[in-house]
Write a protein that holds these residues in place. Structure first.
Motif, PDB file in Angstrom:
ATOM      1  N   ASP A  41       0.819  -1.208   0.000  1.00 19.46           N
ATOM      2  CA  ASP A  41       0.000   0.000   0.000  1.00 19.46           C
ATOM      3  C   ASP A  41       0.856   1.262   0.000  1.00 19.46           C
ATOM      4  OD1 ASP A  41      -2.265  -1.525  -0.071  1.00 19.46           O
ATOM      5  OD2 ASP A  41      -2.701  -1.365   2.057  1.00 19.46           O
ATOM      6  N   ARG A  46      -0.941   4.698  -0.782  1.00 16.33           N
ATOM      7  CA  ARG A  46      -2.150   4.656   0.023  1.00 16.33           C
ATOM      8  C   ARG A  46      -1.831   4.860   1.500  1.00 16.33           C
ATOM      9  NH1 ARG A  46      -6.236  -0.012  -2.088  1.00 16.33           N
ATOM     10  NH2 ARG A  46      -6.294   0.564  -4.291  1.00 16.33           N
ATOM     11  N   GLU A 260     -11.857   5.993  -5.711  1.00 12.09           N
ATOM     12  CA  GLU A 260     -11.169   6.071  -4.424  1.00 12.09           C
ATOM     13  C   GLU A 260     -11.355   7.437  -3.771  1.00 12.09           C
ATOM     14  OE1 GLU A 260      -9.053   4.365  -1.361  1.00 12.09           O
ATOM     15  OE2 GLU A 260      -9.294   3.331  -3.282  1.00 12.09           O
TER      16      GLU A 260
END
Length: 469
Positions: A41, A46, A260
């Motif tokens: 991630d 992220r 997202e």
């Protein structure tokens, strides 16, 4: 490979905790790497919630190096290290033996090297390790290339990995939604093979349910659900729940899907609501059962949730959503928007909604039922619905919540719909000689009157109503 800025997406306390843990381990002569999903991630830019470290130090050695540790899974080599208000999972390098039951390894042994530890993991994108001190990224299985290509690929032969742990095919489907990736061709083919699915059939229901809930937190859960459907994996768990129903393709728009950035904005807006994301997940589960398993009656759907061992929160939410749906259908039919019992409506055919006594009675009586079902959680439930409908595109073309939800929330915030909202109470009635069950009956009569006409909610008016009935 050098990735000196990989920790940049972490917040200050997370970054300090990771660096302090790694320095402490290295100063004591041990190796220490960030590993698994958190590295994946971070490479994707992220935010990261769970920080996992791996080391050649055994748990008893690691515990001596930190002031505060928790023996989270010490029998499997895992402890939790508390630093700067953060919890870091620190696990000793491991190797695993055979998986006789398709669920867990028969034997877990501590490994000697990082390579041994990475080999036991499921997918290449989850087998990346990062040295926080040197900035070196270790990629022994092509995970970086698969990240770039957006592929979910097993480490080694897919059948071997899936045979080890029957949950891995479910996880592969879930990553389609949580990462937005595709399945590598050989990996995808193996998911549908009979012997692999026989292993998946051994997985504990709770583990399946947990993966479903994780997928429902993603921007578009339909990617996961469609692969579960077409691969035959969903049928396995429907059969285990003794549900013989048709499984249809899920309409993407029926699940409040988005990008997202939209999901992050939605999360920001519901941050102050109690259990906000839990409500959102449960609402999506309700919508999936309505659109993806249309043969299920509401009673069967509730039974399925229980047999799949979903939490009571999910079951209560399903019941609340079903009550809202019934009310929206009834109001729409009364206003000529749709036929009674229908779930669809022609685009652009919705006339102006009426604000008459019938509408008010239906909305306030529905709120009364929801209050009994959800109690103090009704505020969060309604507002998560409201924000979701505002944030996501083309929401629910088959369910008339979009325009009705504003009415429900407004009535909840501003109008009387509960016994306690009445201008009189039980004490007022008892002072007038009314006792026993009649007190409750009279108050309910007053409430139904107020549902019809909120302006009649005055002490004088309600007492007059009681005296004349």
């Amino acid at each position: 490979m050098q990735y000196s800025d990989l920790l940049k997406p972490l917040d200050d306390s997370q970054r300090k905790a990771v660096l302090e843990a790694a320095r402490t381990m290295k100063n004591a002569g041990f190796e220490c790497y960030l590993v698994g999903g958190c590295v994946r991630d971070l490479l994707l830019g992220r935010s990261v919630k769970d920080l996992d470290l791996t080391s050649n130090a055994h748990p008893e050695q690691s515990r001596k190096l930190f002031k505060k540790t928790i023996p989270t899974g010490i029998e499997h080599g895992t402890i939790t290290v508390r630093l700067f208000g953060q919890s870091l999972e620190l696990t000793t390098y491991r190797t695993e033996g055979t998986y006789s039951d398709g669920r867990r390894p028969d034997q877990v042994a501590f490994g000697q090297s990082l390579s041994e530890d990475l080999c036991r993991r499921d997918f290449t994108v989850n087998a990346l390790a990062y040295d926080p001190i040197s900035g070196d990224l270790i990629d022994e299985h092509g995970g970086l290339q698969d990240l770039e290509d957006g592929l979910i690929r097993t480490i080694g032969a897919p059948r071997d990995r899936f045979y080890e742990d029957g949950l891995r095919p479910i996880r592969a489907c879930r990553f389609l939604s949580t990462l937005g990736f595709s399945l590598e061709a050989v990996t995808e083919k193996a998911i549908s093979e009979p012997d692999v699915q026989d292993r998946t059939a051994l997985v504990a229901i709770e583990r399946f349910t947990d993966e479903l809930r994780k997928g429902f937190k993603s921007p578009d859960p339909s990617l996961m659900l469609e692969k579960l459907r077409t691969s035959g994996l969903l049928r396995i768990f429907l059969n285990r729940a003794q549900m013989e129903v048709s499984v249809e393709s899920v309409r993407t728009e029926s699940l409040l899907h988005g990008r997202e950035a939209q999901l992050e904005r939605f999360k920001d807006r519901i941050q102050g609501l109690e259990d906000g994301m839990d409500w959102f997940v449960d609402i999506r589960i309700f919508l999936w059962l309505r659109s993806g398993l249309p043969d299920l009656s509401p009673e069967q759907a509730g039974m399925l949730l229980r047999r799949w061992k979903f939490p009571n929160h999910t079951i209560s939410c399903f019941q609340g959503c079903q009550r809202l749906l019934q009310s929206a259908q009834k109001l729409a039919a009364a206003d000529g928007e749709m036929a009674p019992g229908s779930l669809s409506i022609e685009e652009g055919s919705i006339p102006q909604m009426r604000e008459d006594a019938h509408t008010g009675f239906e909305i306030r009586s529905t709120l009364f039922d929801l209050e009994k079902l959800l109690s103090h959680r009704l505020h969060s439930f309604l507002n998560v619905w409201k924000v979701a409908l505002e944030e996501f595109p083309s929401p629910l073309p088959g369910i008339l919540f979009t325009k009705r939800m504003q009415q429900f929330v407004q009535s909840y915030e501003n109008e009387p719909f509960r016994i306690k909202d009445l201008a009189i109470g039980g004490k007022d009635l008892m002072e007038r000689g009314i006792t026993g069950k009649e007190v409750g009956d009279k108050l309910l009569l007053c409430l139904e009157t107020v549902w019809q006409e909120p302006t009649r909610n005055s002490r004088e008016g309600l007492l007059a109503l009681v005296s004349h009935t």
